[in-house]
Every structure is written in C-alpha cells, then in structure tokens.
Design an enzyme around this catalytic site. Structure first.
Site, short mmCIF file in Angstrom:
data_model
loop_
_atom_site.label_atom_id
_atom_site.label_comp_id
_atom_site.label_asym_id
_atom_site.label_seq_id
_atom_site.Cartn_x
_atom_site.Cartn_y
_atom_site.Cartn_z
N GLY A 171 0.82 -1.20 0.00
CA GLY A 171 0.00 0.00 0.00
C GLY A 171 0.86 1.26 0.00
O GLY A 171 1.77 1.39 0.81
N ILE A 228 0.96 -3.29 10.53
CA ILE A 228 2.17 -2.70 9.94
C ILE A 228 2.00 -1.18 9.91
O ILE A 228 2.95 -0.43 10.10
CB ILE A 228 2.41 -3.22 8.50
CG1 ILE A 228 2.37 -4.75 8.44
CG2 ILE A 228 3.71 -2.67 7.92
CD1 ILE A 228 3.45 -5.49 9.14
N GLY A 229 0.77 -0.74 9.67
CA GLY A 229 0.52 0.71 9.66
C GLY A 229 0.95 1.36 8.35
O GLY A 229 1.41 2.50 8.34
N CYS A 268 -8.31 2.27 5.23
CA CYS A 268 -7.31 3.10 5.89
C CYS A 268 -8.01 4.02 6.88
O CYS A 268 -9.14 4.45 6.63
CB CYS A 268 -6.58 3.97 4.87
SG CYS A 268 -5.64 3.06 3.68
N GLY A 284 -7.48 -15.76 2.58
CA GLY A 284 -7.26 -17.12 3.07
C GLY A 284 -6.98 -18.16 2.01
O GLY A 284 -6.99 -19.36 2.30
N GLY A 322 -2.21 -13.87 -0.47
CA GLY A 322 -1.63 -12.98 0.55
C GLY A 322 -0.77 -13.74 1.52
O GLY A 322 0.38 -14.11 1.23
#
Ligand SMILES: Cc1cc2nc3c(=O)[nH]c(=O)nc-3n(C[C@H](O)[C@H](O)[C@H](O)COP(=O)(O)OP(=O)(O)OC[C@H]3O[C@@H](n4cnc5c(N)ncnc54)[C@H](O)[C@@H]3O)c2cc1C
Ligand SMILES: Cc1cc2nc3c(=O)[nH]c(=O)nc-3n(C[C@H](O)[C@H](O)[C@H](O)COP(=O)(O)O)c2cc1C
Ligand code: FES
Lengths: 243, 302
Positions: free
Chosen positions: B48, B73-74, B131, B245, B266
């Site tokens: 991102g 992670i932010g 976000c 998943g 992912g």
C-alpha cells in the site's frame, strides 16, 4: 536466498530445552545469517527464524531453545525427516575484516550464532556468555576462543550475576553481542563510553523472512529497518532500543 | 498450448493467468526475485502506497494465531514519488501487469496520489479504502458506503487508469458498499482486506498491539471471504477479484466458481513462498483433468 526442502541429519538434545539440529544444506553461509525453518504442513502457519550455529561440509547446524509450538515440533525431528528452509537470510558479518581483540557477548540462546562468528574471526577472541541456569554449547568454543567467561544467575559454579558485570569494553577492539534487548542495550551503552565498535544481532517476530512484509522492523537512527534483510546484524550505536 | 486457458481479460488488461499476489505480502516483487519465478505470476500488486512516506506503527507488528496471523504494519511505505523513482522500473522488468495499491489518510491524499499515478506506466490502481480517516477520528474509509463512495468519486475524476476498489470485510454492509463503489465509478472490486481482530498478552495483561486492534488474515478467514465474494459478484456488473485465506489451488477455484475473475494470494506467500506458483500449476492441472477449456466455463457457476 533459496526456498527448498532438505533432510535432517541429526537432532540432538544438549540439555533441558536446548537442542542442536543439523540439516543437509550445501549453501555458502556467512556468520550471523539465519534460516526460516518450517517442519510442518498446516499449523503453525509461519516458519521460524533460527540462526546458523555452524556450517561446514554440507551440514548447517542450528542451536535452539524450545519456546512454543514451532520449536517444540523442531525438537521432535529425527534423522531423514524433511524440513522446508528459506535462506540463508540476512546481512551477516564479514568476519574476515575484523582484526585485533574481539569480545563475543551472549545472553542465553543468543550464544547460538556466536560459534560460526568465532570460527570466522582471525583476531584474538574472548567469549562472555551469560545464562539463567546452567551453561550450554560452551565446549565447541574452546577451539576458537582464548578466554571463556561464564556468568549464571543460578548456577553457583560460575560468576553469579549478569555477564555485563565482568566485561570491560576498554580491553577490546570490537564487540559483538546477541541476547535479550536490555542486555544488548547495556553492552552498547558500555561500549559507547570507550568508543569501542559494537555490533548487535537483533531479533523480532517474522512472517516472510525476505523483506516483503515489514513485520520485523526495528528502530534505527535512519528510521525503520527490517531485521530480516537489513539486519540481523546492526551497528550497536545505530539502533534505537525500545525502553 | 494449454497455457492459454488461464488467460483473463480484466478491465482491459491482459492477465496470462488469474493468480496475483496481494498487497503488503509481496513487497515490490523484487524481494521474492530468485526465490520464485515472478514472471510466471498473473500480476503484481504493490505494498500500500500513500502520497507521503510513512514509517508505520510502533510495537509488535505481527502475531501468529491459530488459522492465520494478525498484522499492524501501519502502511509503512516510501511514498508514491520514491516508489516511482526507485521501484517501478524494476517491477516492470518482471513483464507482468503492475497494480498499485493506493491508500490515504484524507480524501485529498487519495486524489493527489491518483493524479501522480495516472501519469505512470502502471496498469491499474487498487484503491485501498481500509485506511484510517484522520478527519473522522481514525474511522476506516471502508466502513460506511457514503464515505467510500466519495473517495471513489473523487479519485475517478482524476485518473483514466482502471480503478479496482478493495473492500474491507468490516464494512457495514459489504454488498451495499460494492454497489456504491461501482456507482461512483469503480471498474472492478477486490475483496477482502483483513478482518479487524485483536490479541491479548496474558502475562503483560495488555493488548499485543499498540493500536489494540490488528488485521486478521490467513486460512481461517476463507469461508467468510468466499461468501462475501459470492454475494458481491452477484450484485455488481463489474468484474470481481477475490482473496482472503487462499492457500492452495482448490481454494482458488472455489473463489472463481463463486464469481471471481482474478484471485490474490496474501498470507499464503509467507506459509509457502511457492504458493502462488503451485496454485497456477494446480488450476492448470485441474482444468486439464476436468476438461475445462476456459475459466469462463466455471466462473460464477454457482
Ligand atoms: C534472526 C533471528 C534468529 C534467531 N535465532 C535463534 C536461534 O539460533 N536459536 C533460538 O532458539 N532462537 C532463535 N530465534 C528466536 C526464535 O525464532 C523464536 O524463539 C521462535 O520463533 C519461537 O517459536 P515458537 O513457535 O517455539 O514459539 P511461539 O511463542 O509459539 O511463537 C509464536 C510466534 O512468535 C514468534 N516468536 C516468538 N518468540 C520469538 C522470538 N524471540 N524471536 C522471533 N520470533 C519469535 C514465532 O516465530 C512465531 O511466529 C531467532 C530469532 C530471530 C529473529
Ligand atoms: C503483513 C500484511 C500487510 C498487508 N498490507 C496491505 C496493504 O498495504 N494494503 C492492502 O490493501 N492490504 C494489505 N494487506 C491485506 C492483504 O492484501 C489481504 O487483503 C489480506 O491479507 C487477506 O488475504 P490473505 O488471507 O490471503 O492474506 C496486508 C496483509 C498482511 C498480512
Ligand atoms: S520478516 Fe517480513 S520483512 Fe522481515
């Protein structure tokens, strides 16, 4: 770095919850590097980062302490079992560049990466190893170290207390340290007083082990760095320790 | 050659197979170079990105739990300009479609980010609306469809790149959310992002994460993600990209049968770095075995 399936050569219990796992891996490994190990299919889902304890003749050894689900499974491995490995990961240490008197300082299982480091160093090497209870993995160091100092908080046969109490950075040209963060911080602070160059091996939870997930970052003077690929070896004075 | 059966045309972009790697789990691709053959992937989605560089969150960032993992992670990222300068060219060398995952903490951030990306060689924007919205006290843009709609609308005005809006499973009503995003100009929908979860450190008697909550991903979320992909595919007339998943080719085919044109891998990249490649091979083998000539035959079949 490569992802592959390898075979267990041996897995030996050294003492209580400490084991040495030998895997058939032919890689060119630098001291201070590690592998992401996975010896299971479904659960747990993530691989576990474990340092190279030593590497020679197509065998890479890992010394580890059983902590939780993953390391428990590792401890049950037998010769010929399969293990998925991703590695070698990390910057590692270019030990051949280090000259003079060198101190290796470890806390607990932080002794694991020190053997391969000691083997690669040409200068005069002293080991300072601190333990909670009885020491382990010490014998192998005798070949590569001039002096071995041991401290234990409980085993009265050794210096009773923290290893940092019997170490003087003034005597050394280079210090390399691996252990719990408060200990590494203490060692770095001590080395700063004498401007002795100090390297630390950082640790953090990891998911990918390749620098992609940003889960393993630590704080440094230049901002966030990934422990897996920017480290695990950092200049002690660059790290901003938490607490 | 049976390779061609995996082709997917999605928002005008040609994907040689439907298997992409999900944002935040594959860096900028180069991290996995040499570990797998990235040129075989259907496409790459970046970590991102935000208009300005972000350092991300302090404290614990990942925590494994049964069935998956939590992450906080932010949105650590180098910012869009540095991405374009340092990473985009290298990514293009893999010769697969490049999708930029775009985040923001205000609508203006999204708009400015999209304006810059519009002038680059990327193939698509994946609008990450999961976000925190600084103006709304940190509430996620992806919870209320009225707010998400405004973001999509405004981004639509500044770019001709295809926009795929990535939905949060924490949305108040996932179907309504998808419909509103399409009304606002989305060319495609991807879902799902991570589920809001938490963990407690019982010895410290504190939450594991500084922000208390973290995003849950991995095999455990698959049935819910699949249900959401199914519902959304039925409700919108733009193509859907499914994730959440997916660990093996069977999971991937379930998503395709539920209506997904493309799928993303992912957390499975961490479980097995070869997962995406094995999934491509698995889908191909399944199609040959089942005598399926094109994914069109099975897409949305249920
Ligand atoms: C670069 C590096 C090198 C390491 N080298 C060694 C070594 O040589 N010998 C050794 O015994 N240990 C080493 N560790 C620590 C080892 O990775 C953890 O003890 C191990 O992952 C615990 O897993 P578990 O499933 O047994 O424990 P659990 O507590 O069940 O693990 C849960 C999760 O937390 C992670 N985790 C828990 N504790 C740690 C920790 N201290 N560090 C990193 N991740 C953790 C696990 O990987 C897992 O994702 C190293 C860690 C790093 C980062
Ligand atoms: C470590 C990590 C980082 C992530 N970063 C992002 C991100 O930057 N942008 C985004 O839209 N999704 C991000 N995600 C969410 C994934 O792209 C994906 O939507 C989610 O993990 C569900 O899929 P999975 O179960 O296959 O992992 C991240 C997920 C993880 C695990
Ligand atoms: S473990 Fe993923 S970036 Fe270090």
């Amino acid at each position: 770095m490569e992802y592959k399936e390898v075979l267990v050569y041996s897995n030996v219990k050294v003492q209580d919850d400490i084991y040495v796992l030998s895997l058939e891996i032919e890689d060119d490994v630098r001291a201070g590097q590690f592998y992401m190990l996975k010896a299971w299919e479904e659960e747990p889902i993530l691989a576990r980062p474990i340092s190279v304890h030593s590497s020679e003749n197509g065998i890479v050894k890992f010394a580890y302490q059983v902590k939780g689900r993953g390391t428990k499974i590792l401890s049950s491995l037998k010769a010929e079992d399969k293990v998925y490995v991703l590695g070698p990961v990390g910057n590692g240490l270019y030990t051949e560049k280090f000259k003079g008197k060198i101190a290796l300082i470890s806390g607990g299982i932080g002794i694991a990466p020190m053997l391969q480091i000691a083997k690669g160093l040409e200068g005069e090497v002293d080991l300072y190893a601190g333990f909670n209870k009885s020491p382990y993995l010490i014998d192998e160091f005798k070949k590569y170290c001039k002096n071995i100092h041991i401290a234990s908080e409980r085993d009265t046969a050794y210096y009773r207390g923290f290893i940092t109490e019997i170490f003087n950075p003034f005597e050394y040209n280079i210090v390399i340290c691996c252990g719990p963060e408060p200990m590494m911080k203490r060692v770095v602070d001590m080395c700063k007083i004498y401007a002795t160059p100090v390297y630390v091996l950082m640790e953090n939870k990891m998911a990918c082990g390749v620098g992609a997930c940003l889960g393993c970052t630590c704080n440094t003077k230049e901002g966030k760095k990934r422990v897996c690929v920017d480290g695990p070896v950092f200049k002690g004075t660059d790290v901003v320790f938490s607490a | 050659m049976w390779f061609s059966v995996l082709n997917v045309k999605f928002c005008g972009v040609d994907f040689k197979n439907p298997v992409l790697v999900a944002s935040g789990t594959f860096g900028f691709g180069v991290e996995y170079d040499g570990i797998i053959d990235i040129t075989r992937l259907g496409g790459l989605i970046t970590k991102g990105l935000t208009l300005n560089k972000k350092e991300g969150n302090e404290g614990v960032r990942i925590h494994e739990v049964r069935g998956g993992m939590l992450n906080s992670i932010g949105l650590q990222n180098p910012g869009i300009d540095e991405f374009i300068e340092k990473h985009l060219q290298r990514m293009k060398e893999f010769k697969v479609p490049i999708i930029v995952n775009l985040g923001g903490s205000s609508i203006e951030d999204y708009v400015k980010g999209a304006e810059i990306l519009d002038k680059t060689e990327i193939d698509m924007i994946e609008l990450n609306i999961s976000c925190p919205n600084v103006k709304e006290g940190g509430m996620n843009f992806g919870i209320k469809s009225s707010i998400a709609k405004e973001v999509v609308n405004r981004v639509r005005e500044v770019t001709k790149k295809p926009i795929m809006v990535k939905l949060s499973p924490n949305a108040e009503d996932i179907v309504d959310m998808a419909v509103k995003c399409v009304e606002a100009g989305a060319d495609a929908i991807s879902l799902v992002n991570t589920f809001k979860g938490m963990a407690v450190d019982i010895y410290k008697r504190k939450p594991v994460f500084n922000n208390i909550f973290a995003g849950y991903s991995g095999p455990a979320i698959k049935p819910i993600a699949l249900r959401m992909v199914y519902e959304v595919s039925k409700a919108v007339d733009v193509p859907v990209c499914g994730l959440g998943g997916i660990v093996d080719y069977k999971d991937a085919i379930e998503f395709i049968m539920a209506g997904a044109y493309l799928i993303q891998i992912g957390t499975a990249n961490f479980i097995n770095p070869r997962a995406s490649i094995e999934i491509i091979e698995g889908i191909e083998k399944f199609m040959i075995e089942q005598n399926i000539k094109s994914l069109d035959e099975i897409r949305g079949i249920i």
